[in-house]
Every structure is written in C-alpha cells, then in structure tokens.
Design a protein around this motif. Sequence first.
Motif, PDB file in Angstrom:
ATOM      1  N   LEU A   1     -39.849  24.318 -37.580  1.00 50.53           N
ATOM      2  CA  LEU A   1     -38.386  24.323 -37.504  1.00 50.53           C
ATOM      3  C   LEU A   1     -37.888  24.038 -36.092  1.00 50.53           C
ATOM      4  O   LEU A   1     -36.728  23.666 -35.904  1.00 50.53           O
ATOM      5  CB  LEU A   1     -37.812  25.656 -37.983  1.00 50.53           C
ATOM      6  N   ASN A   2     -38.758  24.233 -35.104  1.00 47.57           N
ATOM      7  CA  ASN A   2     -38.351  24.037 -33.715  1.00 47.57           C
ATOM      8  C   ASN A   2     -38.788  22.700 -33.133  1.00 47.57           C
ATOM      9  O   ASN A   2     -38.508  22.396 -31.981  1.00 47.57           O
ATOM     10  CB  ASN A   2     -38.921  25.174 -32.853  1.00 47.57           C
ATOM     11  N   VAL A   3     -39.488  21.903 -33.927  1.00 49.05           N
ATOM     12  CA  VAL A   3     -39.934  20.582 -33.480  1.00 49.05           C
ATOM     13  C   VAL A   3     -38.782  19.588 -33.650  1.00 49.05           C
ATOM     14  O   VAL A   3     -38.093  19.617 -34.670  1.00 49.05           O
ATOM     15  CB  VAL A   3     -41.167  20.128 -34.302  1.00 49.05           C
TER      16      VAL A   3
ATOM     17  N   LYS B   1     -53.278  27.388 -45.193  1.00 48.51           N
ATOM     18  CA  LYS B   1     -53.200  25.937 -45.068  1.00 48.51           C
ATOM     19  C   LYS B   1     -53.241  25.513 -43.595  1.00 48.51           C
ATOM     20  O   LYS B   1     -52.722  26.211 -42.722  1.00 48.51           O
ATOM     21  CB  LYS B   1     -51.915  25.398 -45.715  1.00 48.51           C
ATOM     22  N   LYS B   2     -53.823  24.377 -43.360  1.00 48.83           N
ATOM     23  CA  LYS B   2     -53.869  23.827 -42.004  1.00 48.83           C
ATOM     24  C   LYS B   2     -52.657  22.922 -41.806  1.00 48.83           C
ATOM     25  O   LYS B   2     -52.542  21.874 -42.455  1.00 48.83           O
ATOM     26  CB  LYS B   2     -55.161  23.046 -41.790  1.00 48.83           C
ATOM     27  N   ILE B   3     -51.758  23.342 -40.934  1.00 47.28           N
ATOM     28  CA  ILE B   3     -50.520  22.595 -40.697  1.00 47.28           C
ATOM     29  C   ILE B   3     -50.472  22.231 -39.218  1.00 47.28           C
ATOM     30  O   ILE B   3     -50.474  23.110 -38.353  1.00 47.28           O
ATOM     31  CB  ILE B   3     -49.288  23.421 -41.100  1.00 47.28           C
ATOM     32  N   GLY B   4     -50.481  20.936 -38.928  1.00 48.69           N
ATOM     33  CA  GLY B   4     -50.548  20.512 -37.534  1.00 48.69           C
ATOM     34  C   GLY B   4     -49.737  19.268 -37.268  1.00 48.69           C
ATOM     35  O   GLY B   4     -48.861  18.877 -38.049  1.00 48.69           O
TER      36      GLY B   4
ATOM     37  N   LEU C   1     -40.086  14.046 -34.463  1.00 52.18           N
ATOM     38  CA  LEU C   1     -41.521  14.332 -34.445  1.00 52.18           C
ATOM     39  C   LEU C   1     -42.036  14.889 -35.770  1.00 52.18           C
ATOM     40  O   LEU C   1     -43.246  14.954 -35.984  1.00 52.18           O
ATOM     41  CB  LEU C   1     -41.861  15.319 -33.323  1.00 52.18           C
ATOM     42  N   ARG C   2     -41.122  15.284 -36.649  1.00 49.97           N
ATOM     43  CA  ARG C   2     -41.569  15.890 -37.912  1.00 49.97           C
ATOM     44  C   ARG C   2     -42.341  14.905 -38.789  1.00 49.97           C
ATOM     45  O   ARG C   2     -43.123  15.318 -39.636  1.00 49.97           O
ATOM     46  CB  ARG C   2     -40.380  16.491 -38.672  1.00 49.97           C
TER      47      ARG C   2
ATOM     48  N   VAL D   1     -46.325  12.671 -29.494  1.00 48.81           N
ATOM     49  CA  VAL D   1     -46.592  14.094 -29.680  1.00 48.81           C
ATOM     50  C   VAL D   1     -47.204  14.701 -28.418  1.00 48.81           C
ATOM     51  O   VAL D   1     -46.813  15.792 -27.978  1.00 48.81           O
ATOM     52  CB  VAL D   1     -47.519  14.328 -30.892  1.00 48.81           C
ATOM     53  N   LYS D   2     -48.145  13.983 -27.821  1.00 54.89           N
ATOM     54  CA  LYS D   2     -48.795  14.500 -26.615  1.00 54.89           C
ATOM     55  C   LYS D   2     -47.792  14.700 -25.484  1.00 54.89           C
ATOM     56  O   LYS D   2     -47.852  15.688 -24.746  1.00 54.89           O
ATOM     57  CB  LYS D   2     -49.917  13.558 -26.179  1.00 54.89           C
ATOM     58  N   ASN D   3     -46.865  13.766 -25.336  1.00 51.48           N
ATOM     59  CA  ASN D   3     -45.831  13.907 -24.304  1.00 51.48           C
ATOM     60  C   ASN D   3     -44.988  15.156 -24.543  1.00 51.48           C
ATOM     61  O   ASN D   3     -44.629  15.874 -23.606  1.00 51.48           O
ATOM     62  CB  ASN D   3     -44.929  12.676 -24.276  1.00 51.48           C
ATOM     63  N   TYR D   4     -44.692  15.409 -25.816  1.00 57.77           N
ATOM     64  CA  TYR D   4     -43.906  16.604 -26.150  1.00 57.77           C
ATOM     65  C   TYR D   4     -44.699  17.876 -25.855  1.00 57.77           C
ATOM     66  O   TYR D   4     -44.177  18.835 -25.267  1.00 57.77           O
ATOM     67  CB  TYR D   4     -43.503  16.564 -27.619  1.00 57.77           C
ATOM     68  N   LEU D   5     -45.977  17.882 -26.237  1.00 56.48           N
ATOM     69  CA  LEU D   5     -46.806  19.071 -26.043  1.00 56.48           C
ATOM     70  C   LEU D   5     -47.098  19.338 -24.576  1.00 56.48           C
ATOM     71  O   LEU D   5     -47.407  20.476 -24.200  1.00 56.48           O
ATOM     72  CB  LEU D   5     -48.113  18.929 -26.824  1.00 56.48           C
ATOM     73  N   ASN D   6     -46.984  18.317 -23.748  1.00 52.60           N
ATOM     74  CA  ASN D   6     -47.161  18.521 -22.308  1.00 52.60           C
ATOM     75  C   ASN D   6     -46.001  19.326 -21.711  1.00 52.60           C
ATOM     76  O   ASN D   6     -46.140  19.970 -20.679  1.00 52.60           O
ATOM     77  CB  ASN D   6     -47.281  17.179 -21.582  1.00 52.60           C
ATOM     78  N   GLU D   7     -44.859  19.258 -22.388  1.00 52.33           N
ATOM     79  CA  GLU D   7     -43.668  19.950 -21.895  1.00 52.33           C
ATOM     80  C   GLU D   7     -43.379  21.240 -22.658  1.00 52.33           C
ATOM     81  O   GLU D   7     -42.790  22.172 -22.126  1.00 52.33           O
ATOM     82  CB  GLU D   7     -42.448  19.030 -21.990  1.00 52.33           C
ATOM     83  N   LYS D   8     -43.776  21.285 -23.913  1.00 53.64           N
ATOM     84  CA  LYS D   8     -43.474  22.435 -24.771  1.00 53.64           C
ATOM     85  C   LYS D   8     -44.752  23.017 -25.356  1.00 53.64           C
ATOM     86  O   LYS D   8     -45.681  22.288 -25.680  1.00 53.64           O
ATOM     87  CB  LYS D   8     -42.551  22.011 -25.926  1.00 53.64           C
TER      88      LYS D   8
END
Length: 286
Positions: free
Chosen positions: A100-102, A54-57, A106-107, A64-71
């Motif tokens: 589980l770590n997000v 399954k594609k889970i994203g 953001l979930r 989300v982008k701000n979070y992904l810039n840091e993590k």
Amino acid sequence: MSKHFITRQHIFRLDSDVIILKNSEKYLKDYPDDDFTSKIRDECLTYNSYLYSKKIGLLRNKQVKNYLNEKNIDFKSKSYQRIFNGDFKHGGRFYGPWWLNVPSELRQFITINNNKTVEYDYSSLIIHQIYSEVGLNYFEENTYSDDPYLLRGVPDTERKINKAIIQIALNCSDLESLNAALLRQYKKGKLIGNKPRKKEIEKRLNIFKEMNPKIADYVYKQIALRFQFQDSEIARKIINRCYSYLIPVLSVHDSFIVEETNSNFIIDTMNNAIKDTGLTSIPLIK
C-alpha cells in the motif's frame, strides 16, 4: 534503551487488533464487540494468515532498485487492518501491508509466488457511488468523457491533480482546507510539479460542478468516509471470494492485484461485487 542495556531480545511485540476504530481526532477509540466486528476480525485474521504463507515481492529492475536505495520496505509486513472512523459505518478500508505504500507506478512489478501480476481497479469509484446515491448513471448524465477527472478546457495531462482536487473537495469543508490538504500531498511527494494557485483550484472545481450539476452539492460536504465504508465492503467481498478459491489477492483500496493467470477471475469477481452492491452507475474496470 541502550543506556540500560535493553536489546531486541528483551522486547516482546504484541500484535495489535486488526479492527481499529478512531475518533474524530484520529485517536484510538474503544468499542464493544458485536456480530459484525467479530465476523470481520475473524475474516481479516484468516486472510492475514493465508497471505503470510505467500511470497510477495518486487522484481529487481533498475526502477525498483533505485526506489529501494532510497526507501526501506519491510517485505514481512503482509498483515491487513481495517480502520474505521467515528463508528462502523465510516471508513473501514484495509491498511497495513507494504504494497500500500509503494508508488503506483511500481506496483506493476509486484510478484506473488515469483509470478507476474496484474492490477485492476474501479475507475472513479466514488463518483459512481455518488451518482448511484441520487439514482443516476454518470455515463448518461456526463457525456464529455468516461473519466470524471478529465475536465473541459483543462489539458488531459492534468488528470492526476484534477483527481486530487475533486477527491479532497468531497472530504473537506471549504477552499482553505482543500488548499491545505493539497499542499500536504505535494510535500509528501504524492503530487509533483507546481501546485495550482487557489484561483486555479477553485476554477477547476467549478468546471467539475458545471459538468456534474446533479451531484455538485456533494462538494465540501465531507462525505468521503461514508462512501469509503461502502468501497471497503466491496473489497471485503472480493477478498473473501478470492480466498474461497485460494487465490491470493492484494487489495489497494479499490484496486486489486492478482497473478496474471487469475486475470479473468478477478474481473468477474469485481463485476459481481459491484452488482451485489446495487449501484445504478457502474464504474469501468481498468
């Protein structure tokens, strides 16, 4: 490794067992397989294989982008493990996948097969588990609020810290260990703002005990892992039923994420799982 010219192509990664047992010091503990461990291993491996297809994203919005810039998120990490503590009657929750770590806020942006999702959870499950163990119903005993983490005389905006105080107190032995565990939550960023002083922590815990006198003795009794086994088995029932209908579900302990079109199905499944467990105090699903 670079000194000896070792690169990724020289490394073979062997998947670890999906059924993990740890001792009281949290080190891995060997165990003999029996019917139970063999069954839950097969279930977990089968479901992991299903999730892998399954594609889970995450939706790529500003938050989300701000979070992904840091993590960094390893979106390929979709495999569950069940981790038990001491024996196979304590712990047993599902860990491992990236979701589980997000952060919880953001979930809501998680997608399954590019479809929007919804998340439902059992509200204040451990409190209802404790009331059920003594044969009572929370809603009949505590008429102040449907939410056990709203404390009389404490602003509702403090719910998150109240929840942390109460849940940690059920899994530690005294105020000192409670305060230390709470401090770790702040340092990890799981709680924000100013940490309450010890006197304030003790005050809020006393309010909880006054509002719930018939379960007050459970505070500082380190009972959370025992109830975690029960909620992990509830999660197992939900995962197995969803899989039998080929509905991908993402378990985050006592909450469950499915595609929007499966909203009614997951609510029905969660209600049935609770009824099968035989609780006398039934948590709300939110």
